[in-house]
Design an enzyme around this catalytic site. Sequence first.
Site, PDB file in Angstrom:
ATOM      1  N   CYS A   1       1.440  -6.307  15.778  1.00 33.60           N
ATOM      2  CA  CYS A   1       0.598  -5.408  16.589  1.00 33.60           C
ATOM      3  C   CYS A   1      -0.864  -5.821  16.421  1.00 33.60           C
ATOM      4  O   CYS A   1      -1.346  -5.975  15.294  1.00 33.60           O
ATOM      5  CB  CYS A   1       0.799  -3.954  16.168  1.00 33.60           C
ATOM      6  SG  CYS A   1       2.513  -3.418  16.326  1.00 33.60           S
TER       7      CYS A   1
ATOM      8  N   CYS B   1       4.258  -7.444   7.809  1.00 32.34           N
ATOM      9  CA  CYS B   1       5.051  -7.026   8.961  1.00 32.34           C
ATOM     10  C   CYS B   1       5.073  -8.147   9.978  1.00 32.34           C
ATOM     11  O   CYS B   1       4.066  -8.831  10.186  1.00 32.34           O
ATOM     12  CB  CYS B   1       4.469  -5.771   9.593  1.00 32.34           C
ATOM     13  SG  CYS B   1       5.486  -5.136  10.944  1.00 32.34           S
TER      14      CYS B   1
ATOM     15  N   GLU C   1       0.831  -1.203   0.000  1.00 27.22           N
ATOM     16  CA  GLU C   1       0.000   0.000   0.000  1.00 27.22           C
ATOM     17  C   GLU C   1       0.865   1.252   0.000  1.00 27.22           C
ATOM     18  O   GLU C   1       1.876   1.311   0.695  1.00 27.22           O
ATOM     19  CB  GLU C   1      -0.891   0.002   1.242  1.00 27.22           C
ATOM     20  CG  GLU C   1      -1.923  -1.087   1.196  1.00 27.22           C
ATOM     21  CD  GLU C   1      -2.874  -1.037   2.376  1.00 27.22           C
ATOM     22  OE1 GLU C   1      -2.786  -0.105   3.195  1.00 27.22           O
ATOM     23  OE2 GLU C   1      -3.712  -1.949   2.463  1.00 27.22           O
TER      24      GLU C   1
ATOM     25  N   CYS D   1       3.075   8.348   1.777  1.00 33.17           N
ATOM     26  CA  CYS D   1       3.240   7.392   2.867  1.00 33.17           C
ATOM     27  C   CYS D   1       3.524   6.039   2.212  1.00 33.17           C
ATOM     28  O   CYS D   1       2.672   5.505   1.503  1.00 33.17           O
ATOM     29  CB  CYS D   1       1.956   7.350   3.691  1.00 33.17           C
ATOM     30  SG  CYS D   1       1.954   6.063   4.943  1.00 33.17           S
TER      31      CYS D   1
ATOM     32  N   SER E   1       9.104   5.939  10.734  1.00 28.88           N
ATOM     33  CA  SER E   1       8.273   5.553  11.875  1.00 28.88           C
ATOM     34  C   SER E   1       8.627   4.135  12.315  1.00 28.88           C
ATOM     35  O   SER E   1       8.673   3.218  11.497  1.00 28.88           O
ATOM     36  CB  SER E   1       6.793   5.622  11.469  1.00 28.88           C
ATOM     37  OG  SER E   1       5.969   5.223  12.536  1.00 28.88           O
TER      38      SER E   1
ATOM     39  N   CYS F   1      -3.367  -3.640  14.255  1.00 27.01           N
ATOM     40  CA  CYS F   1      -2.933  -3.214  12.914  1.00 27.01           C
ATOM     41  C   CYS F   1      -3.248  -4.306  11.884  1.00 27.01           C
ATOM     42  O   CYS F   1      -2.882  -5.470  12.065  1.00 27.01           O
ATOM     43  CB  CYS F   1      -1.441  -2.915  12.946  1.00 27.01           C
ATOM     44  SG  CYS F   1      -0.685  -2.684  11.319  1.00 27.01           S
TER      45      CYS F   1
ATOM     46  N   CYS G   1      -3.613   1.237   7.744  1.00 25.79           N
ATOM     47  CA  CYS G   1      -2.514   0.504   7.142  1.00 25.79           C
ATOM     48  C   CYS G   1      -2.877  -0.969   6.992  1.00 25.79           C
ATOM     49  O   CYS G   1      -3.311  -1.612   7.924  1.00 25.79           O
ATOM     50  CB  CYS G   1      -1.319   0.730   8.060  1.00 25.79           C
ATOM     51  SG  CYS G   1      -0.067  -0.499   8.052  1.00 25.79           S
TER      52      CYS G   1
ATOM     53  N   LEU H   1       4.416   4.489  20.126  1.00 26.45           N
ATOM     54  CA  LEU H   1       4.580   4.049  21.517  1.00 26.45           C
ATOM     55  C   LEU H   1       3.317   3.338  22.046  1.00 26.45           C
ATOM     56  O   LEU H   1       3.397   2.220  22.531  1.00 26.45           O
ATOM     57  CB  LEU H   1       4.945   5.275  22.367  1.00 26.45           C
ATOM     58  CG  LEU H   1       5.474   5.023  23.769  1.00 26.45           C
ATOM     59  CD1 LEU H   1       6.699   4.116  23.781  1.00 26.45           C
ATOM     60  CD2 LEU H   1       5.806   6.354  24.453  1.00 26.45           C
ATOM     61  N   HIS H   2       2.215   4.013  22.013  1.00 26.50           N
ATOM     62  CA  HIS H   2       0.872   3.467  22.331  1.00 26.50           C
ATOM     63  C   HIS H   2       0.634   3.070  23.789  1.00 26.50           C
ATOM     64  O   HIS H   2      -0.513   2.880  24.200  1.00 26.50           O
ATOM     65  CB  HIS H   2       0.515   2.249  21.460  1.00 26.50           C
ATOM     66  CG  HIS H   2       0.797   2.411  20.016  1.00 26.50           C
ATOM     67  ND1 HIS H   2       0.453   3.548  19.321  1.00 26.50           N
ATOM     68  CD2 HIS H   2       1.405   1.594  19.125  1.00 26.50           C
ATOM     69  CE1 HIS H   2       0.831   3.421  18.061  1.00 26.50           C
ATOM     70  NE2 HIS H   2       1.423   2.251  17.916  1.00 26.50           N
TER      71      HIS H   2
HETATM   72  N1  SAH Z   1       5.853  -0.269  11.605  1.00 29.04           N
HETATM   73  C1  SAH Z   1       6.016   1.130  11.785  1.00 29.04           C
HETATM   74  C2  SAH Z   1       5.549   1.954  10.611  1.00 29.04           C
HETATM   75  C3  SAH Z   1       4.313   1.498   9.923  1.00 29.04           C
HETATM   76  S1  SAH Z   1       2.830   1.527  10.912  1.00 29.04           S
HETATM   77  C4  SAH Z   1       5.328   1.590  13.047  1.00 29.04           C
HETATM   78  O1  SAH Z   1       4.573   0.827  13.635  1.00 29.04           O
HETATM   79  O2  SAH Z   1       5.578   2.724  13.442  1.00 29.04           O
HETATM   80  C5  SAH Z   1       2.436   3.255  10.820  1.00 29.04           C
HETATM   81  C6  SAH Z   1       1.550   3.792  11.934  1.00 29.04           C
HETATM   82  O3  SAH Z   1       0.211   3.313  11.754  1.00 29.04           O
HETATM   83  C7  SAH Z   1       1.984   3.340  13.322  1.00 29.04           C
HETATM   84  O4  SAH Z   1       2.102   4.470  14.158  1.00 29.04           O
HETATM   85  C8  SAH Z   1       0.857   2.452  13.754  1.00 29.04           C
HETATM   86  O5  SAH Z   1       0.709   2.457  15.128  1.00 29.04           O
HETATM   87  C9  SAH Z   1      -0.325   3.048  13.027  1.00 29.04           C
HETATM   88  N2  SAH Z   1      -1.466   2.140  12.916  1.00 29.04           N
HETATM   89  C10 SAH Z   1      -1.449   0.858  12.537  1.00 29.04           C
HETATM   90  N3  SAH Z   1      -2.688   0.344  12.558  1.00 29.04           N
HETATM   91  C11 SAH Z   1      -3.506   1.326  12.956  1.00 29.04           C
HETATM   92  C12 SAH Z   1      -4.914   1.421  13.178  1.00 29.04           C
HETATM   93  N4  SAH Z   1      -5.707   0.361  12.987  1.00 29.04           N
HETATM   94  N5  SAH Z   1      -5.410   2.604  13.591  1.00 29.04           N
HETATM   95  C13 SAH Z   1      -4.599   3.665  13.774  1.00 29.04           C
HETATM   96  N6  SAH Z   1      -3.273   3.653  13.596  1.00 29.04           N
HETATM   97  C14 SAH Z   1      -2.718   2.489  13.184  1.00 29.04           C
HETATM   98 FE1  SF4 Z   2       4.062  -3.602  11.878  1.00 27.34          FE
HETATM   99 FE2  SF4 Z   2       3.777  -0.982  12.415  1.00 27.34          FE
HETATM  100 FE3  SF4 Z   2       1.629  -2.556  11.916  1.00 27.34          FE
HETATM  101 FE4  SF4 Z   2       2.966  -2.860  14.186  1.00 27.34          FE
HETATM  102  S1  SF4 Z   2       1.851  -1.041  13.534  1.00 27.34           S
HETATM  103  S2  SF4 Z   2       2.268  -4.524  12.837  1.00 27.34           S
HETATM  104  S3  SF4 Z   2       5.037  -2.482  13.532  1.00 27.34           S
HETATM  105  S4  SF4 Z   2       3.239  -2.057  10.484  1.00 27.34           S
END
Ligand code: SAH
Ligand code: SF4
Length: 356
Positions: free
Chosen positions: A129, A125, A105, A118, A208, A132, A350, A232-233
């Site tokens: 997470c 990945c 994407e 972006c 990021s 995500c 994402c 960070l979250h």
């Molecule tokens: N892996 C790296 C970069 C890609 S993810 C990282 O995690 O930073 C990019 C951003 O999208 C991250 O800050 C992640 O926390 C956020 N993200 C992923 N899934 C999400 C969702 N469902 N809602 C909001 N933010 C999300």
């Molecule tokens: Fe990977 Fe970033 Fe998604 Fe976490 S938030 S699974 S590190 S892409």
Amino acid sequence: MSRPTEIPSPTSLHDLTFSALEQELLAAGVRPVHARALWRALYRQAEMRPDDPKFLPPLRRWVEEVTGAGGRFPLEQPGSVADLKSSDGQTRKFLLRLQDGETVETVIMGYPGRSTACVSTQAGCAMGCTFCATGQAGFARHLRPGEIVAQVLHCQHALQAEGQPGLRNLVLMGMGEPLLNYDAVMTALEIVTERGGLNIAPSHVSVSTVGVVPGILRMAHENRPYNLALSLHAATDAERTALIPSSRRWPLHELIAACRTYTETTGRRLFVGWTLIAGTNDAPVHAERLTELLAGMDAHINLIPLNPTEGYAGETASQQAAERFQALLQAAGFPCTLRQRRGIDVAAGCGQLRGR
Ligand code: SAH
Ligand code: SF4
């Protein structure tokens, strides 16, 4: 867990930095002064043609040979599988198909005028997470530099085709964990920031990361000129590992120490991403713990309301909770931005488009 990068040898023209291109030309007996003409065709034109009449014959012969059938450096030309625009016109999202059929994407945000690309750094990945969509789908493979560069180029060409000004900013916030694909990512950034090419200012580039400590330290020690954003979250290890299972490997005290090293060594501010999830990390107590964790650090916090995904039951924080969270951070002296949820209607989260 994906293995740390092993740098594969370049397999497309877009994998090469400017100096690597000069080296290749030299090795092929073509004078390296020709590199500039080729670079401009690759990164300043809407379309690169191997038989470009502007190429002098020695260069044209080389380009036709390396990009032709069975050549060493074919052009990186991902196909567009999907191209969706959000109803507010502010987000355009592409699903691009790579040579081996993997899809990634790529998004353009915030245009017209101040567009941000972006881009993805891995297909999938490995960090897992829970909230995500990319993490839910798992890891396929690292991207090569040229596959990252080609996404930026795709956005640039799409903007040009619309008569828009070119890209201003670049964020590595698509699929994948950039710091687990460190070498390819840094090579790609060198290519897209090259001044005679795409010329994106390094200060307008953000990497990021979910918190890969060795990568953060490496960026600091190599004094890379890009911004660092830490997703960070959560501000306790227990809460963080519940959201990011792979963060077990790098406990918070180590992670924050690495970030302090980064801000102190580079003199640059740290951007902290916090995805707000109702009842999970959006209460005043979470904001307080966050301010304690970051005490004394030059940090800017970006609050991002959760985009709900199919594989995760959590819900977006309410506007009221988000504003309260923001006010607490600001009262503690941290600049803090509350992002609006954008492009929800184009599966903006994402990994969500690919998931379909
Ligand atoms: N892996 C790296 C970069 C890609 S993810 C990282 O995690 O930073 C990019 C951003 O999208 C991250 O800050 C992640 O926390 C956020 N993200 C992923 N899934 C999400 C969702 N469902 N809602 C909001 N933010 C999300
Ligand atoms: Fe990977 Fe970033 Fe998604 Fe976490 S938030 S699974 S590190 S892409």
